[in-house]
Scaffold this motif. Structure first.
Motif, PDB file in Angstrom:
ATOM      1  N   ILE A  23       0.396   9.729   4.797  1.00  0.00           N
ATOM      2  CA  ILE A  23       0.629   9.006   3.030  1.00  0.00           C
ATOM      3  C   ILE A  23       0.501   7.913   3.523  1.00  0.00           C
ATOM      4  N   HIS A  24      -0.275   6.559   2.925  1.00  0.00           N
ATOM      5  CA  HIS A  24      -0.569   5.342   3.226  1.00  0.00           C
ATOM      6  C   HIS A  24       0.446   4.524   2.011  1.00  0.00           C
ATOM      7  N   LEU A  25       1.885   3.687   2.095  1.00  0.00           N
ATOM      8  CA  LEU A  25       2.169   2.660   0.864  1.00  0.00           C
ATOM      9  C   LEU A  25       2.443   1.323   1.481  1.00  0.00           C
ATOM     10  N   SER A  26       1.782   0.637   0.630  1.00  0.00           N
ATOM     11  CA  SER A  26       2.332  -0.906   0.904  1.00  0.00           C
ATOM     12  C   SER A  26       3.360  -1.307  -0.222  1.00  0.00           C
ATOM     13  N   ILE A  27       4.394  -2.114   0.435  1.00  0.00           N
ATOM     14  CA  ILE A  27       5.392  -2.557   0.065  1.00  0.00           C
ATOM     15  C   ILE A  27       5.490  -4.342  -0.413  1.00  0.00           C
ATOM     16  N   TYR A  28       4.921  -5.009  -1.573  1.00  0.00           N
ATOM     17  CA  TYR A  28       5.436  -6.659  -1.598  1.00  0.00           C
ATOM     18  C   TYR A  28       6.593  -6.342  -1.890  1.00  0.00           C
ATOM     19  N   SER A  29       7.185  -7.991  -0.797  1.00  0.00           N
ATOM     20  CA  SER A  29       8.515  -7.751  -1.930  1.00  0.00           C
ATOM     21  C   SER A  29       8.523  -9.396  -0.408  1.00  0.00           C
ATOM     22  N   PRO A  30       9.422 -10.244  -1.673  1.00  0.00           N
ATOM     23  CA  PRO A  30       9.871 -11.535  -1.033  1.00  0.00           C
ATOM     24  C   PRO A  30      10.930 -11.269   0.239  1.00  0.00           C
ATOM     25  N   ASN A  31      11.265 -10.341  -0.037  1.00  0.00           N
ATOM     26  CA  ASN A  31      12.505 -10.156   0.958  1.00  0.00           C
ATOM     27  C   ASN A  31      12.157  -9.146   2.331  1.00  0.00           C
ATOM     28  N   VAL A  32      10.983  -8.949   2.809  1.00  0.00           N
ATOM     29  CA  VAL A  32      10.110  -8.404   3.903  1.00  0.00           C
ATOM     30  C   VAL A  32       9.343  -8.909   5.484  1.00  0.00           C
ATOM     31  N   VAL A  33       9.448  -8.722   5.644  1.00  0.00           N
ATOM     32  CA  VAL A  33       8.892  -9.897   7.183  1.00  0.00           C
ATOM     33  C   VAL A  33       7.352  -8.956   6.883  1.00  0.00           C
ATOM     34  N   ASN A  34       5.934  -9.074   7.562  1.00  0.00           N
ATOM     35  CA  ASN A  34       4.946  -8.604   7.689  1.00  0.00           C
ATOM     36  C   ASN A  34       5.014  -7.558   8.604  1.00  0.00           C
ATOM     37  N   LEU A  35       5.069  -6.491   8.259  1.00  0.00           N
ATOM     38  CA  LEU A  35       4.265  -4.987   9.378  1.00  0.00           C
ATOM     39  C   LEU A  35       4.858  -4.314   9.135  1.00  0.00           C
ATOM     40  N   THR A  36       4.384  -3.346  10.258  1.00  0.00           N
ATOM     41  CA  THR A  36       3.509  -2.064   9.685  1.00  0.00           C
ATOM     42  C   THR A  36       4.065  -1.172  11.104  1.00  0.00           C
ATOM     43  N   LEU A  37       4.729   0.029   9.649  1.00  0.00           N
ATOM     44  CA  LEU A  37       5.679   0.740  10.602  1.00  0.00           C
ATOM     45  C   LEU A  37       4.970   2.185   9.997  1.00  0.00           C
ATOM     46  N   VAL A  38       4.467   3.351  10.743  1.00  0.00           N
ATOM     47  CA  VAL A  38       4.940   4.711  10.772  1.00  0.00           C
ATOM     48  C   VAL A  38       5.954   5.685  10.745  1.00  0.00           C
ATOM     49  N   ASP A  39       6.220   6.465   9.861  1.00  0.00           N
ATOM     50  CA  ASP A  39       7.461   7.218   9.977  1.00  0.00           C
ATOM     51  C   ASP A  39       6.765   7.888  10.217  1.00  0.00           C
ATOM     52  N   LEU A  40       7.257   8.923  11.118  1.00  0.00           N
ATOM     53  CA  LEU A  40       6.986  10.495  11.678  1.00  0.00           C
ATOM     54  C   LEU A  40       7.884  11.390  11.423  1.00  0.00           C
ATOM     55  N   PRO A  41       7.834  12.524  11.299  1.00  0.00           N
ATOM     56  CA  PRO A  41       8.150  13.355  11.290  1.00  0.00           C
ATOM     57  C   PRO A  41       9.592  13.457  12.204  1.00  0.00           C
ATOM     58  N   GLY A  42      10.749  14.053  11.294  1.00  0.00           N
ATOM     59  CA  GLY A  42      11.837  14.025  12.438  1.00  0.00           C
ATOM     60  C   GLY A  42      11.621  15.303  13.873  1.00  0.00           C
ATOM     61  N   LEU A  43      12.180  14.864  14.777  1.00  0.00           N
ATOM     62  CA  LEU A  43      12.057  16.075  15.418  1.00  0.00           C
ATOM     63  C   LEU A  43      13.361  16.829  15.444  1.00  0.00           C
ATOM     64  N   THR A  44      12.862  17.821  15.360  1.00  0.00           N
ATOM     65  CA  THR A  44      13.573  19.112  15.597  1.00  0.00           C
ATOM     66  C   THR A  44      13.733  20.434  16.910  1.00  0.00           C
TER      67      THR A  44
END
Length: 516
Positions: free
Chosen positions: A125-146
């Motif tokens: 899923i590709h999500l972009s967030i635009y805000s004055p309170n964030v830094v330019n950054l790209t993260l990939v949130d992966l399912p938690g290991l179980t």
């Protein structure tokens, strides 16, 4: 430098739209060459809370069990002013200003791909967030290991999640953000275990300790944060997330960040580390590191993009121009393709392309060799010569060579040339047929239209067959013409000495036939 991350963000969105997201991608994947930060952690490690703290918004689904069932590519864009909003790649014209709706859309989009089961999917899923309170950054949130499967999940879910995580973090361009709870033994951390396997020297791994404020009294995480317990190439980060009670009370993120700063600055154990603790500092350092990694990878990315463009342009060229819809346009296109085929065929004949030289070989080598193999010695034996002359002119003395006898003798010898002459026509025909097939293969436009390719080939071969018969007739006429044109001067050169006739006549006629 901030534009570098934005550029990579745009390329990643294009990759996702084209179905290139690394794992199981059939494309020569550009995604794998783009630097990214993959967030890895076990269930209940505080992974979601860390991401929300970096963003400063509540937007991730929460609950028990496996909540994150698809990779979430989270791109943060810093804007100077304006209202915060979010956009999904699958909803390009819709802006979300209510982040509760962002959470709901993540859940709904996950269900669209996996159904309402508890299975996982590698499609991100590709999500972009635009805000004055964030830094330019790209993260990939992966399912938690179980470690165990729960009701509604297949027994392979544990291995499936681990394989998905590995597919991201084992790539050399991936930066690993390993999330571990401080109130558990680091030796049992799922994130540290899997990151150590793919990055044994810790060159790509950032360690993050969560739940520091929940550690048992009398214990602390100073040795870990100082890199003494488990050393990485980069310093460890400590964060204090909101408690479940804070989440239930909807405690503001700004207030949560302030409380986090106060915790580290006022704690006697962590006061000396407070300047590099907290989610705000974590986001800034990750952004800075991502920028430096992107900068170092720019030549390789440019090279891969250029190579991919060249391959795609070659593929488009192979597929050819768009097909015309009207009859006139189609006829014009067919004529242009046929002209291209004709030009390539001529280039083969003229020596611009290989193959035409074989025709010269037929006349320079094959035909002379065939003529030399003709048995003129039997035809021109002295016994046969005397017989033919006697039969033609009778027994009588001659002041000059007996014309009628010699004429019959020479004609019978020249007629034997008809066989090699016809064989030469067949040899040239075979070469021309081969050149037609070559020209068809080398006419790029014909590859797009198999039926037209067959028709052009059949028409060319049919024309060649008609010309073959005409060429055979013309060649035999040339031989017959040589038989009918024997000048007086020719006979004057014939030897008068009977004893030397056999010796001189054979090479003379052989040389004559070759010239013919």
């Amino acid at each position: 430098m901030e534009n570098l991350i934005s550029l990579v963000n745009r390329i990643q969105r294009a990759c996702t739209a084209l179905g290139d997201y690394g794992e199981e991608s059939a494309l020569p994947t550009l995604w794998d060459s783009l630097p990214s930060i993959a967030v890895v952690g076990g269930q209940s490690s505080g992974k979601s809370s860390v991401l929300e703290s970096v963003v400063g918004k509540d937007f991730l689904p929460r609950g028990s069990g496996i909540v994150t069932r698809r990779p979430l590519v989270l791109q943060l864009h810093r804007i100077e002013e304006g209202r915060e909003y979010a956009e999904f790649l699958h909803l390009p014209r819709k802006k979300f200003t209510d982040f509760a709706l962002v959470r709901k859309e993540i859940q709904d989009e996950t269900d669209r791909e996996t159904g309402r089961s508890k299975q996982i999917s590698s499609v991100p899923i590709h999500l972009s967030i635009y805000s004055p309170n964030v830094v330019n950054l790209t993260l990939v949130d992966l399912p938690g290991l179980t470690k165990v499967a729960v009701d509604g999940q297949s027994e392979s879910i544990v291995a499936d999640i681990e394989n998905m995580v590995r597919s991201y973090i084992e790539k050399p361009n991936c930066i690993i953000l390993a999330i571990s709870p401080a109130n558990q033994d680091l030796a049992t951390s799922d994130a540290i275990k899997i990151s150590r396997e793919v990055d044994p020297k810790g060159e790509r791994t950032f360690g993050v300790l969560t739940k520091i404020d929940l550690m048992d009294k009398g214990t602390d995480a100073v040795d870990i944060l100082e890199g003494k317990t488990y050393r990485l190439q980069f310093p460890w980060f400590g964060v204090v997330n909101r408690s479940q009670a804070d989440i239930n009370k909807n405690v503001d993120m700004i207030a949560a960040r302030r409380r986090e700063r106060e915790y580290f600055s006022s704690s006697p154990d962590y006061k000396h580390l407070a300047h590099r603790m907290g989610s705000e500092y974590l986001g800034k350092m990750l952004s800075k590191h991502l920028e430096s990694v992107i900068k170092s990878r720019i030549p390789g990315i440019q090279s891969l993009v250029s190579k991919t463009i060249a391959e795609l342009e070659a593929e488009l060229s192979r597929l050819g121009k768009p097909v015309a819809t009207d009859t006139g346009g189609k006829l014009y296109m067919i004529m242009e393709i046929c002209r291209g085929f004709d030009q390539i065929y001529k280039e083969h004949l003229d020596g611009v392309r290989p193959g035409g030289d074989k025709i010269y070989n037929v006349f320079d080598n094959q035909l002379p060799a065939a003529l030399k193999r003709l048995q003129f010695d039997k035809q021109l034996s002295m016994e046969n010569v005397k017989k033919l002359i006697t039969e033609a002119d009778g027994y009588q003395p001659h002041l000059i060579a007996p014309e009628q006898g010699y004429r019959r003798l020479i004609e019978s010898s020249l007629v034997s040339i008809r066989g090699p002459a016809e064989a030469s026509v067949d040899a040239v025909h075979a070469i021309l047929k081969e050149l037609i097939n070559k020209a068809i293969r080398e006419t790029v436009e014909l590859r797009q239209y198999p039926s037209l390719r067959v028709e052009v080939g059949n028409a060319a071969i049919d024309s060649l067959e008609r010309m073959r018969e005409e060429s055979r007739k013309a060649t035999l006429k040339l031989v017959d013409m040589e038989c009918s044109y024997l000048t007086v001067d020719f006979f004057r050169k014939l030897p008068q000495d009977v004893e030397k006739a056999e010796i001189r006549l054979i090479p003379f006629l052989t040389d004559t036939t070759i010239r013919t």
